[in-house]
Design a protein around this motif. Structure first.
Motif, PDB file in Angstrom:
ATOM      1  N   MET A   1     -66.025 -25.602 -99.987  1.00  9.55           N
ATOM      2  CA  MET A   1     -66.002 -27.040 -99.717  1.00  9.55           C
ATOM      3  C   MET A   1     -67.355 -27.500 -99.166  1.00  9.55           C
ATOM      4  SD  MET A   1     -63.119 -28.141-100.676  1.00  9.55           S
ATOM      5  CE  MET A   1     -61.563 -27.426-101.136  1.00  9.55           C
ATOM      6  N   THR A  32     -67.020 -30.988 -95.703  1.00 10.62           N
ATOM      7  CA  THR A  32     -65.788 -30.744 -96.454  1.00 10.62           C
ATOM      8  C   THR A  32     -65.347 -32.010 -97.187  1.00 10.62           C
ATOM      9  OG1 THR A  32     -63.584 -29.746 -96.323  1.00 10.62           O
ATOM     10  CG2 THR A  32     -64.162 -31.303 -94.584  1.00 10.62           C
ATOM     11  N   ALA A  34     -62.304 -34.751 -98.102  1.00 15.67           N
ATOM     12  CA  ALA A  34     -61.002 -35.319 -97.728  1.00 15.67           C
ATOM     13  C   ALA A  34     -60.602 -36.262 -98.861  1.00 15.67           C
ATOM     14  CB  ALA A  34     -61.098 -36.037 -96.388  1.00 15.67           C
ATOM     15  N   PHE A  35     -60.089 -35.692 -99.947  1.00 16.20           N
ATOM     16  CA  PHE A  35     -59.716 -36.461-101.134  1.00 16.20           C
ATOM     17  C   PHE A  35     -58.196 -36.578-101.265  1.00 16.20           C
ATOM     18  CE2 PHE A  35     -63.649 -35.830-104.106  1.00 16.20           C
ATOM     19  CZ  PHE A  35     -64.477 -36.260-103.092  1.00 16.20           C
ATOM     20  N   THR A  40     -50.455 -39.072-103.821  1.00 15.39           N
ATOM     21  CA  THR A  40     -51.017 -38.847-105.157  1.00 15.39           C
ATOM     22  C   THR A  40     -51.110 -37.360-105.504  1.00 15.39           C
ATOM     23  OG1 THR A  40     -53.217 -39.070-104.176  1.00 15.39           O
ATOM     24  CG2 THR A  40     -52.322 -41.001-105.286  1.00 15.39           C
ATOM     25  N   SER A  65     -54.571 -35.458 -96.793  1.00 14.55           N
ATOM     26  CA  SER A  65     -53.862 -34.193 -96.558  1.00 14.55           C
ATOM     27  C   SER A  65     -54.698 -33.004 -97.024  1.00 14.55           C
ATOM     28  CB  SER A  65     -52.513 -34.210 -97.280  1.00 14.55           C
ATOM     29  OG  SER A  65     -52.679 -34.547 -98.628  1.00 14.55           O
ATOM     30  N   VAL A  67     -57.022 -31.064 -95.692  1.00 17.91           N
ATOM     31  CA  VAL A  67     -58.484 -31.117 -95.530  1.00 17.91           C
ATOM     32  C   VAL A  67     -58.970 -29.768 -95.000  1.00 17.91           C
ATOM     33  CG1 VAL A  67     -60.407 -32.287 -94.406  1.00 17.91           C
ATOM     34  CG2 VAL A  67     -58.376 -33.591 -95.097  1.00 17.91           C
ATOM     35  N   ASN A 114     -58.894 -20.917 -93.916  1.00 16.14           N
ATOM     36  CA  ASN A 114     -59.113 -22.192 -94.594  1.00 16.14           C
ATOM     37  C   ASN A 114     -58.921 -23.409 -93.687  1.00 16.14           C
ATOM     38  OD1 ASN A 114     -57.854 -24.533 -96.374  1.00 16.14           O
ATOM     39  ND2 ASN A 114     -59.186 -23.331 -97.673  1.00 16.14           N
ATOM     40  N   ALA A 268     -53.606 -19.202-104.021  1.00 20.43           N
ATOM     41  CA  ALA A 268     -54.023 -20.583-103.720  1.00 20.43           C
ATOM     42  C   ALA A 268     -54.723 -21.261-104.894  1.00 20.43           C
ATOM     43  CB  ALA A 268     -54.941 -20.593-102.499  1.00 20.43           C
ATOM     44  N   VAL A 271     -53.101 -23.803-107.397  1.00 21.73           N
ATOM     45  CA  VAL A 271     -52.574 -25.093-106.915  1.00 21.73           C
ATOM     46  C   VAL A 271     -53.629 -25.921-106.186  1.00 21.73           C
ATOM     47  CG1 VAL A 271     -50.176 -24.341-106.833  1.00 21.73           C
ATOM     48  CG2 VAL A 271     -51.600 -24.044-104.799  1.00 21.73           C
ATOM     49  N   MET A 272     -54.867 -25.435-106.171  1.00 23.32           N
ATOM     50  CA  MET A 272     -55.940 -26.259-105.588  1.00 23.32           C
ATOM     51  C   MET A 272     -56.475 -27.175-106.683  1.00 23.32           C
ATOM     52  SD  MET A 272     -57.763 -23.548-103.014  1.00 23.32           S
ATOM     53  CE  MET A 272     -58.882 -24.693-102.214  1.00 23.32           C
ATOM     54  N   THR A 275     -55.587 -28.783-110.259  1.00 22.38           N
ATOM     55  CA  THR A 275     -54.668 -27.651-110.374  1.00 22.38           C
ATOM     56  C   THR A 275     -54.678 -27.115-111.810  1.00 22.38           C
ATOM     57  OG1 THR A 275     -52.819 -29.069-110.994  1.00 22.38           O
ATOM     58  CG2 THR A 275     -53.142 -28.682-108.633  1.00 22.38           C
ATOM     59  N   SER A 281     -53.807 -29.549-119.200  1.00 21.96           N
ATOM     60  CA  SER A 281     -53.664 -30.820-119.937  1.00 21.96           C
ATOM     61  C   SER A 281     -55.035 -31.368-120.315  1.00 21.96           C
ATOM     62  CB  SER A 281     -52.959 -31.866-119.079  1.00 21.96           C
ATOM     63  OG  SER A 281     -51.599 -31.603-119.007  1.00 21.96           O
TER      64      SER A 281
HETATM   65  C1  LIG Z   1     -55.708 -23.787 -99.590  1.00 20.37           C
HETATM   66  C2  LIG Z   1     -55.857 -25.223 -99.983  1.00 20.37           C
HETATM   67  C3  LIG Z   1     -57.004 -25.911 -99.619  1.00 20.37           C
HETATM   68  C4  LIG Z   1     -57.160 -27.258 -99.960  1.00 20.37           C
HETATM   69  N1  LIG Z   1     -58.282 -27.915 -99.548  1.00 20.37           N
HETATM   70  C5  LIG Z   1     -58.439 -29.234 -99.847  1.00 20.37           C
HETATM   71  C6  LIG Z   1     -59.584 -29.975 -99.373  1.00 20.37           C
HETATM   72  O1  LIG Z   1     -60.466 -29.448 -98.696  1.00 20.37           O
HETATM   73  N2  LIG Z   1     -59.668 -31.292 -99.672  1.00 20.37           N
HETATM   74  C7  LIG Z   1     -58.722 -31.932-100.408  1.00 20.37           C
HETATM   75  O2  LIG Z   1     -58.883 -33.121-100.667  1.00 20.37           O
HETATM   76  N3  LIG Z   1     -57.626 -31.269-100.867  1.00 20.37           N
HETATM   77  C8  LIG Z   1     -57.461 -29.941-100.597  1.00 20.37           C
HETATM   78  N4  LIG Z   1     -56.329 -29.267-101.031  1.00 20.37           N
HETATM   79  C9  LIG Z   1     -55.285 -30.014-101.764  1.00 20.37           C
HETATM   80  C10 LIG Z   1     -55.211 -29.625-103.240  1.00 20.37           C
HETATM   81  O3  LIG Z   1     -56.446 -29.800-103.842  1.00 20.37           O
HETATM   82  C11 LIG Z   1     -54.134 -30.409-103.997  1.00 20.37           C
HETATM   83  O4  LIG Z   1     -54.427 -31.764-103.999  1.00 20.37           O
HETATM   84  C12 LIG Z   1     -52.819 -30.222-103.405  1.00 20.37           C
HETATM   85  O5  LIG Z   1     -52.571 -28.827-103.278  1.00 20.37           O
HETATM   86  C13 LIG Z   1     -51.754 -30.858-104.297  1.00 20.37           C
HETATM   87  O6  LIG Z   1     -50.531 -30.481-103.738  1.00 20.37           O
HETATM   88  P1  LIG Z   1     -49.184 -31.294-103.951  1.00 20.37           P
HETATM   89  O7  LIG Z   1     -48.143 -30.405-103.402  1.00 20.37           O
HETATM   90  O8  LIG Z   1     -49.253 -32.663-103.398  1.00 20.37           O
HETATM   91  O9  LIG Z   1     -49.113 -31.371-105.547  1.00 20.37           O
HETATM   92  P2  LIG Z   1     -48.112 -32.193-106.472  1.00 20.37           P
HETATM   93  O10 LIG Z   1     -48.799 -33.418-106.971  1.00 20.37           O
HETATM   94  O11 LIG Z   1     -46.795 -32.369-105.805  1.00 20.37           O
HETATM   95  O12 LIG Z   1     -47.959 -31.189-107.724  1.00 20.37           O
HETATM   96  C14 LIG Z   1     -47.034 -30.092-107.725  1.00 20.37           C
HETATM   97  C15 LIG Z   1     -47.276 -29.254-108.963  1.00 20.37           C
HETATM   98  O13 LIG Z   1     -47.069 -30.049-110.125  1.00 20.37           O
HETATM   99  C16 LIG Z   1     -48.201 -29.998-110.965  1.00 20.37           C
HETATM  100  N5  LIG Z   1     -48.451 -31.316-111.550  1.00 20.37           N
HETATM  101  C17 LIG Z   1     -48.314 -32.534-110.965  1.00 20.37           C
HETATM  102  N6  LIG Z   1     -48.666 -33.509-111.828  1.00 20.37           N
HETATM  103  C18 LIG Z   1     -49.048 -32.900-112.965  1.00 20.37           C
HETATM  104  C19 LIG Z   1     -49.518 -33.363-114.234  1.00 20.37           C
HETATM  105  N7  LIG Z   1     -49.674 -34.670-114.500  1.00 20.37           N
HETATM  106  N8  LIG Z   1     -49.808 -32.447-115.184  1.00 20.37           N
HETATM  107  C20 LIG Z   1     -49.641 -31.128-114.951  1.00 20.37           C
HETATM  108  N9  LIG Z   1     -49.210 -30.623-113.776  1.00 20.37           N
HETATM  109  C21 LIG Z   1     -48.910 -31.498-112.797  1.00 20.37           C
HETATM  110  C22 LIG Z   1     -49.375 -29.594-110.088  1.00 20.37           C
HETATM  111  O14 LIG Z   1     -50.340 -28.881-110.853  1.00 20.37           O
HETATM  112  C23 LIG Z   1     -48.711 -28.701-109.045  1.00 20.37           C
HETATM  113  O15 LIG Z   1     -48.693 -27.364-109.502  1.00 20.37           O
HETATM  114  C24 LIG Z   1     -56.150 -27.918-100.705  1.00 20.37           C
HETATM  115  C25 LIG Z   1     -54.996 -27.215-101.095  1.00 20.37           C
HETATM  116  C26 LIG Z   1     -54.843 -25.891-100.741  1.00 20.37           C
HETATM  117  C27 LIG Z   1     -53.594 -25.171-101.179  1.00 20.37           C
END
Ligand SMILES: Cc1cc2nc3c(=O)[nH]c(=O)nc-3n(C[C@H](O)[C@H](O)[C@H](O)COP(=O)(O)OP(=O)(O)OC[C@H]3O[C@@H](n4cnc5c(N)ncnc54)[C@H](O)[C@@H]3O)c2cc1C
Length: 293
Positions: A1, A32, A34-35, A40, A65, A67, A114, A268, A271-272, A275, A281
């Motif tokens: 990050m 770092t 914070a997106f 969303t 969330s 971050v 992390n 990890a 799902v980062m 994803t 897609s």
């Molecule tokens: C260890 C770790 C560190 C992180 N660090 C940061 C950071 O520094 N800054 C930051 O901004 N964020 C960070 N994130 C957040 C990360 O980048 C994701 O935004 C977050 O994990 C999304 O989680 P969610 O449960 O809200 O996903 P959801 O939106 O609920 O998605 C759940 C699942 O459905 C899938 N999915 C959803 N919509 C679609 C679609 N249209 N097409 C295909 N698949 C889909 C996703 O791929 C995922 O597998 C971090 C996450 C982790 C796990």
């Protein structure tokens, strides 16, 4: 990050960019992103938070969330809808700014260092000079700088996790002796697993290096190889760490060996964001000539 923060500031520019980059490069401040937002999720490039014009600058309220390094970093790149309602803006906000608060503690399955926590912003006042890039140009910054640097970096981290698990598995197989003096490495199934792991790690590493080279060269066709490298490297890390566990058996399931940590850390990457689900897609769309995202 931290590296992606620096690349984003360098790529976007802005009135304070030079000062931010000097403190990031010297190690004085950690940076770092914070997106992400709860509303969303995986679609980190479409924030609901919106800046409002205030005192010649902007004011931001809301919650980010996951971050990474939350509470430890000194510079947070916060992505918001612009105050004008036209496009996105990315602001560099100092960790000690008034109205900033961090919520929760990191309890992830892996990536213990992390520290991804929520960032709460309450009427945080931000000067226009803290904006990275032109007004309303945040989305371009996300897709042309943030995503490619993050994807290649995370892919490389995952090749590293897979390579570390492979090395531990080979060391263990060579050194684990049975009562008759034979080693675990003499078992054919173990040899096959080691061979499969090495092929997978080498393939992923080559894909990541190719993607990084295309990105560095500014190749117009770099996006698909970069997205594929992240998907491949994270899938490889998940598969290879599982195979390493099978090589090491019960001992691999305990902290006596680093395999269990690598296995947890390797979960990890998929799902980062972006994803793997979203990337697959986007790769399909790009190859079929459809617009991404
Ligand atoms: C260890 C770790 C560190 C992180 N660090 C940061 C950071 O520094 N800054 C930051 O901004 N964020 C960070 N994130 C957040 C990360 O980048 C994701 O935004 C977050 O994990 C999304 O989680 P969610 O449960 O809200 O996903 P959801 O939106 O609920 O998605 C759940 C699942 O459905 C899938 N999915 C959803 N919509 C679609 C679609 N249209 N097409 C295909 N698949 C889909 C996703 O791929 C995922 O597998 C971090 C996450 C982790 C796990």
């Amino acid at each position: 990050m931290h590296s992606v923060t620096a690349a984003t500031i360098a790529g976007g520019g802005g009135e304070n960019a030079g000062a931010y980059l000097r403190s990031l490069a010297s190690g004085e401040l950690v940076g770092t992103l914070a997106f992400s937002e709860r509303g969303t999720g995986a679609h980190f490039y479409a924030p609901e938070l919106q800046a409002a014009r205030h005192n010649g600058g902007v004011r931001i309220s809301g919650r980010k969330s996951f971050v990474t390094s939350g509470g430890h970093a000194g510079i947070y790149l916060v992505l918001v809808q612009s105050a004008t309602g036209e496009g996105l803006d990315c602001y560099a906000i100092q960790g000690d700014a008034e109205g900033i608060r961090f919520d929760g503690a990191w309890e992830g399955l892996g990536m213990a260092g992390n520290s991804s926590v929520a960032l709460e912003l309450s009427d945080v006042e931000v000067a226009d000079a803290a904006r990275i890039g032109e007004a309303g140009a945040g989305a371009g910054l996300v897709f042309s700088v943030v995503a490619p640097f993050f994807l290649v970096g995370l892919a490389a981290v995952n090749v590293g996790i897979a390579a570390a698990a492979l090395k531990s598995a080979i060391d263990h197989a060579a050194n684990r002796r049975y009562g008759d003096g034979s080693s675990l490495a003499e078992v054919q199934m173990i040899q096959h697993l080691i061979a499969d792991m090495d092929i997978a790690v080498r393939s992923a590493r080559l894909l990541v290096r190719e993607a990084a080279a295309l990105g560095d060269a500014g190749d117009e066709g770099a996006l698909v190889p970069i997205m594929e490298a992240k998907v491949c490297a994270t899938q490889t890390a998940a598969a290879v760490t599982q195979q390493a566990l099978e090589v090491c058996g019960g001992q691999g399931y305990t902290p006596a060996l680093p395999i269990e940590r690598h296995l947890r850390d390797a979960r990890a990457g998929a799902v980062m964001a972006p994803t793997n689900g979203v990337l697959r897609s986007w790769i399909g769309k790009a190859l079929a000539g459809l617009p991404v995202p």
